[in-house]
Design an enzyme around this catalytic site. Structure first.
Site, PDB file in Angstrom:
ATOM      1  N   ASP A   1       5.622  -1.938   3.254  1.00 51.29           N
ATOM      2  CA  ASP A   1       5.008  -1.253   2.115  1.00 51.29           C
ATOM      3  C   ASP A   1       4.327  -2.298   1.254  1.00 51.29           C
ATOM      4  O   ASP A   1       4.585  -3.502   1.382  1.00 51.29           O
ATOM      5  CB  ASP A   1       6.070  -0.494   1.303  1.00 51.29           C
TER       6      ASP A   1
ATOM      7  N   TYR B   1      -1.635  -1.743  -3.608  1.00 52.23           N
ATOM      8  CA  TYR B   1      -2.767  -1.712  -2.689  1.00 52.23           C
ATOM      9  C   TYR B   1      -3.865  -0.763  -3.182  1.00 52.23           C
ATOM     10  O   TYR B   1      -5.021  -0.894  -2.805  1.00 52.23           O
ATOM     11  CB  TYR B   1      -2.318  -1.239  -1.306  1.00 52.23           C
TER      12      TYR B   1
ATOM     13  N   THR C   1      -1.151   4.500   0.728  1.00 57.20           N
ATOM     14  CA  THR C   1      -2.480   3.891   0.687  1.00 57.20           C
ATOM     15  C   THR C   1      -2.796   3.179   1.992  1.00 57.20           C
ATOM     16  O   THR C   1      -3.905   3.294   2.528  1.00 57.20           O
ATOM     17  CB  THR C   1      -2.593   2.912  -0.495  1.00 57.20           C
TER      18      THR C   1
ATOM     19  N   GLU D   1       7.570  -2.144  -9.914  1.00 59.20           N
ATOM     20  CA  GLU D   1       7.700  -3.477  -9.312  1.00 59.20           C
ATOM     21  C   GLU D   1       8.292  -4.484 -10.301  1.00 59.20           C
ATOM     22  O   GLU D   1       8.955  -5.443  -9.896  1.00 59.20           O
ATOM     23  CB  GLU D   1       6.336  -3.973  -8.827  1.00 59.20           C
TER      24      GLU D   1
ATOM     25  N   THR E   1       5.106   6.027  -2.090  1.00 61.81           N
ATOM     26  CA  THR E   1       6.531   5.852  -1.775  1.00 61.81           C
ATOM     27  C   THR E   1       7.320   5.224  -2.918  1.00 61.81           C
ATOM     28  O   THR E   1       8.549   5.254  -2.907  1.00 61.81           O
ATOM     29  CB  THR E   1       6.717   5.013  -0.494  1.00 61.81           C
ATOM     30  N   HIS E   2       6.632   4.676  -3.915  1.00 61.02           N
ATOM     31  CA  HIS E   2       7.329   4.206  -5.114  1.00 61.02           C
ATOM     32  C   HIS E   2       7.838   5.379  -5.957  1.00 61.02           C
ATOM     33  O   HIS E   2       8.845   5.271  -6.660  1.00 61.02           O
ATOM     34  CB  HIS E   2       6.400   3.355  -5.994  1.00 61.02           C
TER      35      HIS E   2
END
Length: 259
Positions: A10, A42, A75, A151, A184-185
């Site tokens: 990822d 991304y 993405t 993040e 997916t975050h």
């Protein structure tokens, strides 16, 4: 019985939401997870850059003898998976927003999609949304800033809540009854979203479907590992491992590594 690992990558730590679903469904499979957090997100990058990063991640996983690769990034899937399937002789599992179930089940004829710029602007997303949008209003919302907050470990911050309120407002105004998470975050935001959304709005992400598809392809290709032994679970990140460790409940060693 095939003991080669499942490779997963990822743009950062978010794909661990996919890894959790795969590990729950396939508990004996060895896995290698790459978090390319140094290059996250991304979404704002151009297609060529996304393809180049996806190639880099794929080649690292292939060098680790991965038998299948899960592109745990919407993405990267929407921009690069077609290219990856042509270039590499290994099965790929991709991820895209679960528009279909939302579009088929909506009662209000309005659904919301929260995703990254790279996903929303991709050809694959456009084609999928066109396929299922007949008679349905789709409210697309770019989640700018969300990946960066996750993040950096600021999932439950005031800044995150403020962003979500802004992004949800046009969806609520359109009377959506399904919210599709297109990154997916974003499943890590579900506890907050449940508090912010009316109870009738259902949240859909792709995790379980991706795990089922991974199992189906491994079974079809006779690559399943069904040995009842403790699996080898490896996690690599090319930035600070602290946030990823927290998302994994500090149950696994996360190695900081350039790849």
């Amino acid at each position: 019985m095939n003991k080669q690992p499942i490779g997963i990558f990822d743009s950062g730590v978010g794909g661990t939401s996919i890894w959790k679903e795969i590990h729950a469904l396939l508990p004996y499979e060895n896995t290698i997870y790459l978090a390319d957090s140094a290059n996250a997100p991304y979404g704002p990058k151009g297609k060529d850059a996304i393809i180049a990063l996806s190639e880099k991640n794929t080649e690292y996983l292939l060098n680790q003898n991965s038998k299948i690769i899960v592109v745990a990034c919407n993405t990267a899937t929407t921009n690069a998976i077609k290219h990856l399937r042509k270039k590499y002789d290994v099965p790929f599992i991709g991820i895209e927003p679960a528009i279909k179930p939302a579009a088929l089940q909506t009662q209000t004829k309005a659904i919301g999609i929260l995703a990254t710029k790279g996903t929303l602007s991709s050809e694959l997303f456009f084609n999928t949304s066109q396929l299922y949008s007949n008679g349905i209003e789709i409210i697309e919302q770019e989640g700018e800033g969300i990946v960066q907050l996750i993040e950096s470990g600021n999932i439950n911050s005031e800044e995150m809540r403020a962003l979500l309120e802004i992004y949800l407002k046009p969806m609520l105004n359109a009377n959506i009854d399904y919210l599709v998470l297109g990154c997916t975050h974003y499943p890590y935001l579900i506890p907050q979203l449940l508090k912010m959304l009316p109870k009738h709005i259902k949240i859909i992400d792709s995790g379980e479907a991706v795990a089922r598809q991974t199992k189906a392809i491994l079974k079809q290709l006779n690559l399943l590992n069904i040995a009842d032994v403790k699996p080898d679970l490896k996690f690599y990140i090319n930035s600070n491992p602290k946030v990823m460790s927290q998302l994994l409940n500090n149950n696994f060693e996360v190695n900081q590594k350039d790849f």
